[in-house]
Design a protein around this motif. Sequence first.
Motif, PDB file in Angstrom:
ATOM      1  N   ALA A  55      -7.199 -20.791 -27.244  1.00 46.02           N
ATOM      2  CA  ALA A  55      -8.263 -19.796 -27.364  1.00 46.02           C
ATOM      3  C   ALA A  55      -7.920 -18.718 -28.392  1.00 46.02           C
ATOM      4  N   GLY A  56      -6.701 -18.736 -28.886  1.00 44.58           N
ATOM      5  CA  GLY A  56      -6.296 -17.737 -29.867  1.00 44.58           C
ATOM      6  C   GLY A  56      -5.862 -16.420 -29.255  1.00 44.58           C
ATOM      7  N   VAL A  57      -5.706 -16.402 -27.942  1.00 50.99           N
ATOM      8  CA  VAL A  57      -5.295 -15.176 -27.256  1.00 50.99           C
ATOM      9  C   VAL A  57      -3.790 -14.977 -27.366  1.00 50.99           C
ATOM     10  N   PHE A  58      -3.032 -16.069 -27.223  1.00 51.28           N
ATOM     11  CA  PHE A  58      -1.579 -15.996 -27.287  1.00 51.28           C
ATOM     12  C   PHE A  58      -1.113 -16.538 -28.633  1.00 51.28           C
ATOM     13  N   VAL A  59      -0.275 -15.786 -29.289  1.00 49.97           N
ATOM     14  CA  VAL A  59       0.364 -16.260 -30.521  1.00 49.97           C
ATOM     15  C   VAL A  59       1.847 -15.902 -30.443  1.00 49.97           C
ATOM     16  N   GLN A  60       2.657 -16.698 -31.093  1.00 56.35           N
ATOM     17  CA  GLN A  60       4.083 -16.437 -31.101  1.00 56.35           C
ATOM     18  C   GLN A  60       4.386 -15.345 -32.101  1.00 56.35           C
ATOM     19  N   GLY A  61       5.094 -14.349 -31.644  1.00 55.21           N
ATOM     20  CA  GLY A  61       5.524 -13.303 -32.552  1.00 55.21           C
ATOM     21  C   GLY A  61       6.653 -13.790 -33.433  1.00 55.21           C
ATOM     22  N   ASP A  62       6.887 -13.072 -34.486  1.00 56.13           N
ATOM     23  CA  ASP A  62       7.971 -13.421 -35.397  1.00 56.13           C
ATOM     24  C   ASP A  62       9.151 -12.516 -35.069  1.00 56.13           C
ATOM     25  N   SER A  63      10.149 -13.078 -34.411  1.00 55.60           N
ATOM     26  CA  SER A  63      11.302 -12.284 -34.018  1.00 55.60           C
ATOM     27  C   SER A  63      12.583 -12.990 -34.430  1.00 55.60           C
ATOM     28  N   PRO A  64      13.552 -12.239 -34.900  1.00 56.21           N
ATOM     29  CA  PRO A  64      14.842 -12.841 -35.239  1.00 56.21           C
ATOM     30  C   PRO A  64      15.640 -13.239 -33.992  1.00 56.21           C
ATOM     31  N   LEU A  65      15.149 -12.896 -32.802  1.00 55.02           N
ATOM     32  CA  LEU A  65      15.848 -13.222 -31.566  1.00 55.02           C
ATOM     33  C   LEU A  65      15.535 -14.634 -31.070  1.00 55.02           C
ATOM     34  N   TYR A  66      14.474 -15.258 -31.599  1.00 46.93           N
ATOM     35  CA  TYR A  66      14.112 -16.628 -31.218  1.00 46.93           C
ATOM     36  C   TYR A  66      15.000 -17.619 -31.940  1.00 46.93           C
ATOM     37  N   LEU A  67      15.208 -18.771 -31.311  1.00 51.28           N
ATOM     38  CA  LEU A  67      15.950 -19.848 -31.967  1.00 51.28           C
ATOM     39  C   LEU A  67      15.134 -20.494 -33.079  1.00 51.28           C
ATOM     40  N   GLY A  68      13.818 -20.475 -32.924  1.00 48.19           N
ATOM     41  CA  GLY A  68      12.951 -21.100 -33.917  1.00 48.19           C
ATOM     42  C   GLY A  68      12.514 -22.505 -33.526  1.00 48.19           C
ATOM     43  N   ILE A  69      12.819 -22.915 -32.300  1.00 44.14           N
ATOM     44  CA  ILE A  69      12.405 -24.232 -31.809  1.00 44.14           C
ATOM     45  C   ILE A  69      11.068 -24.082 -31.102  1.00 44.14           C
ATOM     46  N   GLU A  70      10.051 -24.746 -31.629  1.00 48.48           N
ATOM     47  CA  GLU A  70       8.724 -24.716 -31.009  1.00 48.48           C
ATOM     48  C   GLU A  70       8.457 -26.056 -30.346  1.00 48.48           C
ATOM     49  N   LEU A  71       8.065 -26.024 -29.082  1.00 50.53           N
ATOM     50  CA  LEU A  71       7.725 -27.240 -28.357  1.00 50.53           C
ATOM     51  C   LEU A  71       6.289 -27.652 -28.633  1.00 50.53           C
ATOM     52  N   ALA A  72       5.496 -26.713 -29.035  1.00 49.88           N
ATOM     53  CA  ALA A  72       4.110 -26.900 -29.466  1.00 49.88           C
ATOM     54  C   ALA A  72       3.819 -25.693 -30.360  1.00 49.88           C
TER      55      ALA A  72
END
Length: 107
Positions: A55-72
């Motif tokens: 629905a476009g309500v949730f988006v992934q923020g850009d953070s250096p704390l994430y590993l960068g692995i997206e499951l979707a």
Amino acid sequence: MPGLYLLVIVVSAAGVALLDARHRLALWARPLTTAIAVFVGTAFFVVWDLVGIAAGVFVQGDSPLYLGIELAPHLPLEEITFLLFLCYLAAVCAGAGTRLLARKEPR
């Protein structure tokens, strides 16, 4: 620092697991029931997230704390780990609450 957010979730979950093991509140008291509750709850929230992403309500923020692995798209590995932790924490809190209420009942 990539992976810090995931590390914090895992360390927090380990702390909750230690409390659970010490007081036998959820997984250590009723392993199958707790596992089912955690996985059903996690599945519910993953579907909730996927609907929100679509629905476009949730988006992934850009953070250096994430590993960068997206499951979707917009669903990082950390989100699934957090949802597992959240559901396990809820089960441990429910077990603690049940035990506290049982102590308060007159005999």
